[in-house]
Design an enzyme around this catalytic site. Structure first.
Site, PDB file in Angstrom:
ATOM      1  CG  HIS A  18     -15.220  85.388 -26.498  1.00 41.46           C
ATOM      2  ND1 HIS A  18     -15.198  86.732 -26.189  1.00 41.46           N
ATOM      3  CD2 HIS A  18     -15.333  85.312 -27.851  1.00 41.46           C
ATOM      4  CE1 HIS A  18     -15.295  87.438 -27.301  1.00 41.46           C
ATOM      5  NE2 HIS A  18     -15.374  86.605 -28.320  1.00 41.46           N
ATOM      6  CD  GLU A  75     -12.860  85.094 -31.379  1.00 44.00           C
ATOM      7  OE1 GLU A  75     -13.751  85.367 -32.181  1.00 44.00           O
ATOM      8  OE2 GLU A  75     -13.060  84.946 -30.160  1.00 44.00           O
ATOM      9  N   GLY A  98     -14.932  92.807 -32.162  1.00 46.85           N
ATOM     10  CA  GLY A  98     -15.879  93.827 -31.729  1.00 46.85           C
ATOM     11  C   GLY A  98     -16.148  94.859 -32.810  1.00 46.85           C
ATOM     12  CB  SER A 131     -12.718  92.592 -37.834  1.00 48.22           C
ATOM     13  OG  SER A 131     -12.872  93.318 -36.625  1.00 48.22           O
TER      14      SER A 131
END
Length: 256
Positions: free
Chosen positions: A96, A169, A175, A212
């Protein structure tokens, strides 16, 4: 029929009690599951065993957010693949962007972890994505290729046949202040990721989109030809939000 993977990682959120409530509510909704969708949840380490136990009678897969590549040893604060298997987990999230940015994760260490996951029968969910600077400088495709090849670089020919997942991502899209990528942009990038992975593995592997994801864009995203699932953040930390996105995607998948 190929299943779509739709799941969520809770990051550093939820107490054990909160995790249990989420898992119990997800289990209670199991009768309404779509056969076209493979669900998964990735709790913090403190809750993985209990969440797995609660969901053991369902098809929901449960994973961990990271692991070390060594089976055991003097690695203070780390979790090994053996420990994850001891908790009966199915998946491990690796690479990640927050791990890369804050904890020194590199393409090399991600590759070591992917090999260890495959060796122990865990499904690696490999996270990759370009920064805004990469995107603006025209380096997005090169960065993604480096991350894909690095993640797969330690696998033997036999290990390349294991179940492997990618999650695209874009760092600028994730975030609380993330800007969702357009469906067209995400699909184009995912086509590139799939092609690079296929050149290494000699087969197509699923690539999920994360960044998102929310009830307003999930249906458009899941309809894209190179998006094989969704990796959801805060929109799915509430079980009602997760179930809402699952229902919307199930309707879209069935319509197609």
């Amino acid at each position: 029929m190929t299943k779509f993977w739709i799941g969520t990682s809770w990051k550093m959120n939820k107490t054990l009690a909160e995790a249990r409530l989420f898992a119990e509510a997800l289990k209670a909704a199991d009768a309404g599951r779509s056969p076209d969708i493979q669900r998964f949840v990735i709790p913090p380490f403190t809750a993985v065993r209990e969440v797995k136990e609660i969901l053991s009678g369902t098809s929901v897969k449960v994973g961990a957010q990271n692991m070390h590549w060594a089976d055991q040893g003097t690695w203070t604060g780390e979790i090994s693949p053996l420990m994850l298997k001891d908790c009966n987990l199915d998946i491990v999230e690796l690479g990640h962007s927050e791990r890369r940015e804050h904890f020194g994760e590199t393409n090399e260490t991600v590759g070591l972890k992917v090999e260890a996951a495959v060796r122990h029968g865990l499904i690696p969910l490999i996270c990759i994505g370009e920064t805004l600077e990469d995107c603006e400088s025209g380096r997005a495709a090169a960065v993604l290729e480096e991350e894909v090849r690095g993640a797969l670089s330690k696998l033997s020919e036999a290990q390349k046949q294991a179940e492997i997942l990618f999650a695209y991502e874009p760092v600028w899209a994730i975030g609380e202040n993330g800007i969702p990528a357009s469906a067209d942009y995400a699909d184009a990038r995912q086509a590139e990721i799939i092609a690079v992975a296929q050149s290494v593995l000699a087969r197509r592997v699923p690539c999920l989109y994360g960044g998102s994801v929310n009830p307003g864009n999930c249906e458009e995203l899941i309809a894209c030809p190179h998006i094989d699932g969704l990796f959801i953040g805060r929109s799915a930390w509430n079980v009602e939000g997760y179930l809402d996105i699952l229902a919307r995607c199930a309707t879209k998948v069935q319509a197609n």
